[in-house]
Design an enzyme around this catalytic site. Structure first.
Site, PDB file in Angstrom:
ATOM      1  N   GLY A  98     -13.244   4.274  12.034  1.00  0.00           N
ATOM      2  CA  GLY A  98     -14.061   3.098  12.270  1.00  0.00           C
ATOM      3  C   GLY A  98     -15.504   3.361  11.883  1.00  0.00           C
ATOM      4  O   GLY A  98     -15.790   3.815  10.771  1.00  0.00           O
ATOM      5  N   SER A 185      -8.821   5.939   6.364  1.00  0.00           N
ATOM      6  CA  SER A 185      -9.753   4.854   6.597  1.00  0.00           C
ATOM      7  C   SER A 185     -11.189   5.348   6.389  1.00  0.00           C
ATOM      8  O   SER A 185     -11.502   5.888   5.329  1.00  0.00           O
ATOM      9  CB  SER A 185      -9.558   4.271   8.005  1.00  0.00           C
ATOM     10  OG  SER A 185     -10.285   3.066   8.151  1.00  0.00           O
ATOM     11  N   ASP A 263      11.064  -7.256  -6.661  1.00  0.00           N
ATOM     12  CA  ASP A 263      11.776  -6.198  -5.936  1.00  0.00           C
ATOM     13  C   ASP A 263      12.822  -5.505  -6.808  1.00  0.00           C
ATOM     14  O   ASP A 263      12.989  -4.281  -6.752  1.00  0.00           O
ATOM     15  CB  ASP A 263      12.432  -6.786  -4.684  1.00  0.00           C
ATOM     16  CG  ASP A 263      12.920  -5.703  -3.730  1.00  0.00           C
ATOM     17  OD1 ASP A 263      12.665  -4.520  -3.996  1.00  0.00           O
ATOM     18  OD2 ASP A 263      13.565  -6.045  -2.724  1.00  0.00           O
ATOM     19  N   LEU A 268      16.556  -1.694  -6.992  1.00  0.00           N
ATOM     20  CA  LEU A 268      17.195  -1.903  -5.697  1.00  0.00           C
ATOM     21  C   LEU A 268      16.459  -2.998  -4.938  1.00  0.00           C
ATOM     22  O   LEU A 268      15.255  -2.885  -4.701  1.00  0.00           O
ATOM     23  CB  LEU A 268      17.190  -0.605  -4.884  1.00  0.00           C
ATOM     24  CG  LEU A 268      17.942  -0.614  -3.554  1.00  0.00           C
ATOM     25  CD1 LEU A 268      19.436  -0.758  -3.795  1.00  0.00           C
ATOM     26  CD2 LEU A 268      17.647   0.664  -2.770  1.00  0.00           C
ATOM     27  N   ASP A 412      -2.221  -2.889   2.714  1.00  0.00           N
ATOM     28  CA  ASP A 412      -3.392  -2.627   3.545  1.00  0.00           C
ATOM     29  C   ASP A 412      -4.298  -3.855   3.504  1.00  0.00           C
ATOM     30  O   ASP A 412      -4.778  -4.236   2.437  1.00  0.00           O
ATOM     31  CB  ASP A 412      -4.130  -1.397   3.003  1.00  0.00           C
ATOM     32  CG  ASP A 412      -5.318  -0.989   3.866  1.00  0.00           C
ATOM     33  OD1 ASP A 412      -5.753  -1.782   4.724  1.00  0.00           O
ATOM     34  OD2 ASP A 412      -5.816   0.131   3.670  1.00  0.00           O
ATOM     35  N   HIS A 450      -2.512  -0.518   6.909  1.00  0.00           N
ATOM     36  CA  HIS A 450      -3.697   0.334   6.947  1.00  0.00           C
ATOM     37  C   HIS A 450      -3.396   1.616   7.716  1.00  0.00           C
ATOM     38  O   HIS A 450      -3.184   1.589   8.926  1.00  0.00           O
ATOM     39  CB  HIS A 450      -4.863  -0.409   7.587  1.00  0.00           C
ATOM     40  CG  HIS A 450      -6.149   0.352   7.553  1.00  0.00           C
ATOM     41  ND1 HIS A 450      -6.756   0.725   6.373  1.00  0.00           N
ATOM     42  CD2 HIS A 450      -6.952   0.822   8.548  1.00  0.00           C
ATOM     43  CE1 HIS A 450      -7.867   1.387   6.641  1.00  0.00           C
ATOM     44  NE2 HIS A 450      -7.995   1.465   7.957  1.00  0.00           N
TER      45      HIS A 450
END
Length: 523
Positions: A98, A185, A263, A268, A412, A450
């Site tokens: 943070g 982060s 996808d 797959l 994220d 995240h």
């Protein structure tokens, strides 16, 4: 065998490791006397506030040393250093998180939500140090103190690293053989700052979901809040209800369309889009005459979706990925508040970082327009240069043999993988290394949020990978990952730009059934 009491009383550095091994092997509870000498590790520029044995139940017998590095602020840079008695000769710097402001236990845990059961660096025998970034408290008040700001931006980690290295050397009687940095982060930003500005400090660096472009992301978060507020319905008091700008059903609609389009490119259809080169056009979701609203997006929402994923012009935008249905994605960008001020992470912590930290002004009472947010970008530039780790010439780090392993979740919602990929490509091009020696790897995890979370692959071991690369020359081409949603299932994360592709033959839950392909390769 030397008695444990003799080990505790011994002052000879040469016997410390042998005593530690004997104590660990004997399985006896250690006493504070065994770590008394750790309290004597104060040095020029730092102090020791406390030292003693860790409480029973902590991983492996070790000493816990707490103190502070003098930095010009009242509190200094708080740190915790844990010194295992059965030391493996390695030192790990554990980043903050943070806006920092507290000293986390220096356990060296793998910074991934799904990897909590993996042993941390301390349990593996590393000496581990953590810090508070140069200030105390979970707010932005520190940013008004210029020294506290500089410590947070870039200056604290080098100071703590040097102190930790000296203390470990004195405690063990020898310097660490290898030094590592691992964080996610803001910790990942600190890791990249180390590679950029302190290139001789670490042999190997792991930067997870890094906020390397912290000023850019703070601008983006505030801009997104303004963008969503413009389109959101209002509550009875006139506040924009950002949580209702896009519904959960809207996000599921988008994720399902992304899966249908992209996808199968990895061989797959499992809800995980490994082929990061797949281009998704949300126009396929546009409502047409006769198409039910439950299966399409009306023009205003489609326009909002396009703008949101394109991002502000200074920032790199966002990939369309199947993990956008995760609760953490909504919590960060949209929030859950149905009345009153928005509670999305962007509107709270993002605004705090942008206004109070970078612009050094109060957060406006009313949400600004996207245009007003962008107009202030220039005023943040001086602090952006101090806090960002966006340099693409890391010649010194690479030339001395440093290794940088970066990982990122494709879903994220805090820091964009699109922005990170662009930086990675520039850095690979701009950094000059002898004989093209590999020095950096990027691993993208589909649907991961995240620092983990979401429906993706968030259980893998980057510390093991960087250790093998630094000490055995094993440049990682793939890292085996697990998905908590599918116990026993494994997939490889391939070094960018390659991605995992199913071979069409082996068990679909076994990483051995997947190879690493380049985008555009024939299936």
């Amino acid at each position: 065998m030397r008695k444990l009491s003799e080990c505790s009383a011994s002052r000879a550095r040469a016997l410390l490791a042998a005593c530690a091994i004997a104590m660990a092997a004997a399985g006896h509870a250690a006493t504070d006397d065994s770590c008394a000498r750790a309290g004597q590790l104060a040095g020029p520029g730092w102090r020791i506030d406390s030292a003693g044995f860790a409480p029973s139940g902590d991983p492996a017998p070790h000493c816990v040393v707490k103190g502070a590095v003098v930095s010009g602020t009242a509190s200094g840079i708080g740190f915790e250093l844990r010194l295992p008695l059965n030391w493996n000769g390695r030192l790990l710097f554990q980043g903050g998180g943070g806006l920092d402001g507290s000293v986390r236990p220096a356990l060296g845990s793998i910074p991934l939500a799904g990897a909590k059961d993996r042993p941390g660096a301390l349990a593996r025998g590393y000496a581990v140090v953590s810090m508070d970034g140069g200030h105390e408290g979970d707010g932005a008040a520190f940013a008004a103190d210029e020294q506290a700001w500089l410590d947070f931006a870039y200056a604290s980690a080098p100071k703590v690293t040097r102190a930790a290295r000296e203390m470990a050397t004195r405690f063990y009687g020898q310097a660490p053989r290898h030094s590592y940095f691992m964080g996610c982060s803001n910790d990942g930003r600190e890791a990249m700052i180390a590679a950029e500005r302190d290139p001789g400090a670490f042999d190997g660096i792991v930067a997870g979901n890094p906020g390397f472009n912290l000023a850019g992301s703070a601008l983006e978060e505030t801009w997104e809040t303004a963008l969503l507020a413009r389109s959101a319905p209002r509550d009875a008091t006139g506040h924009p209800v950002i949580a209702e700008a896009l519904s959960d059903a809207d996000l599921v609609l988008v994720a399902d369309a992304v899966a249908r389009e992209c996808d199968k490119a990895d061989g797959l259809a499992d809800g995980l889009v490994f082929d990061h080169s797949c281009k998704f056009d949300p126009q396929v979701l546009a409502c047409a005459p006769g198409r039910g609203n439950a299966s399409c997006l009306a023009a205003p929402k489609l326009e909002l979706l396009r703008a949101l994923f394109a991002g502000s012009q200074p920032y790199g935008g966002w990939p369309y990925d199947t993990g956008i249905t995760a609760a953490a994605w909504r919590k960060q960008k949209l929030g859950t508040a149905r009345a009153g001020p928005p509670n999305a992470g962007n509107a709270v912590r993002g605004a705090q970082a942008w206004y109070e930290v970078l612009l050094r002004q109060p957060i406006p009472e009313r949400i600004e327009t996207p245009e007003q947010v962008l107009a202030a970008a220039g005023r943040a530039e001086p602090r952006a240069r101090q806090v960002n780790a966006t340099a693409t010439r890391l010649d010194d780090f690479a030339a001395r043999g440093g290794k940088l392993l970066v990982y990122q979740g494709m879903s994220d919602p805090v820091f964009s993988s699109t922005d990170l990929i662009a930086w990675y490509q520039r850095a690979q091009h701009d950094t000059v290394t002898a004989e093209g020696r590999p020095w950096m790897r990027l691993f993208l995890s589909p649907a991961m949020g995240h620092c983990g979370g979401g429906p993706g692959l968030d259980d893998f071991d980057p510390l093991e990978a960087i250790e093998g690369w630094v000490e055995r020359g094993e440049a990682p081409e793939r890292i085996i990952a697990r998905n908590r949603a599918a116990p026993g299932s494994t997939r490889p994360l391939c070094a960018y730009p390659r991605f995992a592709r199913y071979d069409g033959k082996g068990p679909v839950d076994d990483a051995a059934s997947f190879g690493c392909s380049m985008p555009g390769d024939a299936q």
